[in-house]
Scaffold this motif. Sequence first.
Motif, PDB file in Angstrom:
ATOM      1  N   ILE A  63       0.848  -1.207   0.000  1.00 18.04           N
ATOM      2  CA  ILE A  63       0.000   0.000   0.000  1.00 18.04           C
ATOM      3  C   ILE A  63       0.871   1.241   0.000  1.00 18.04           C
ATOM      4  CG2 ILE A  63      -1.621   1.328   1.415  1.00 18.04           C
ATOM      5  CD1 ILE A  63      -2.857  -1.390   2.262  1.00 18.04           C
ATOM      6  N   THR A  64       1.945   1.219   0.772  1.00 16.71           N
ATOM      7  CA  THR A  64       2.849   2.365   0.832  1.00 16.71           C
ATOM      8  C   THR A  64       3.491   2.622  -0.529  1.00 16.71           C
ATOM      9  OG1 THR A  64       3.310   1.897   3.143  1.00 16.71           O
ATOM     10  CG2 THR A  64       4.860   3.331   2.035  1.00 16.71           C
ATOM     11  N   LYS A  65       3.896   1.559  -1.227  1.00 20.21           N
ATOM     12  CA  LYS A  65       4.505   1.693  -2.552  1.00 20.21           C
ATOM     13  C   LYS A  65       3.492   2.248  -3.552  1.00 20.21           C
ATOM     14  CE  LYS A  65       8.045  -1.875  -2.188  1.00 20.21           C
ATOM     15  NZ  LYS A  65       8.500  -3.191  -2.653  1.00 20.21           N
ATOM     16  N   LEU A  66       2.248   1.761  -3.461  1.00 20.47           N
ATOM     17  CA  LEU A  66       1.209   2.247  -4.369  1.00 20.47           C
ATOM     18  C   LEU A  66       0.867   3.705  -4.087  1.00 20.47           C
ATOM     19  CD1 LEU A  66      -1.211  -0.822  -4.472  1.00 20.47           C
ATOM     20  CD2 LEU A  66       0.277  -0.011  -6.313  1.00 20.47           C
ATOM     21  N   ALA A  67       0.966   4.126  -2.862  1.00 12.89           N
ATOM     22  CA  ALA A  67       0.597   5.502  -2.492  1.00 12.89           C
ATOM     23  C   ALA A  67       1.651   6.502  -2.967  1.00 12.89           C
ATOM     24  CB  ALA A  67       0.435   5.613  -0.973  1.00 12.89           C
ATOM     25  N   LYS A  68       2.860   6.034  -3.226  1.00 11.29           N
ATOM     26  CA  LYS A  68       3.929   6.948  -3.651  1.00 11.29           C
ATOM     27  C   LYS A  68       3.793   7.323  -5.057  1.00 11.29           C
ATOM     28  CE  LYS A  68       7.411   5.549  -0.360  1.00 11.29           C
ATOM     29  NZ  LYS A  68       8.717   4.999  -0.175  1.00 11.29           N
TER      30      LYS A  68
END
Length: 68
Positions: A63-68
């Motif tokens: 999720i963190t990677k997608l949010a970047k």
Amino acid sequence: MRTHTEKVNQKLDKLAGRAKDGAGKVAEKIIDSANDVAHAAAEKARQQTMKAGEKLIATGEKITKLAK
């Protein structure tokens, strides 16, 4: 001289003592077995919790990677 009743009572007392000892040994084995099962269940729960935590961390990283 002991009477027949006294002899029978003595034999019954010995049998009762043996039965009590036997019951105690069986109870100890049951308790040991229950303890082993409880430890195995706790270990399994710990492993499953660890796996769930790892999956949660991996999902959070995605999720963190997608949010970047």
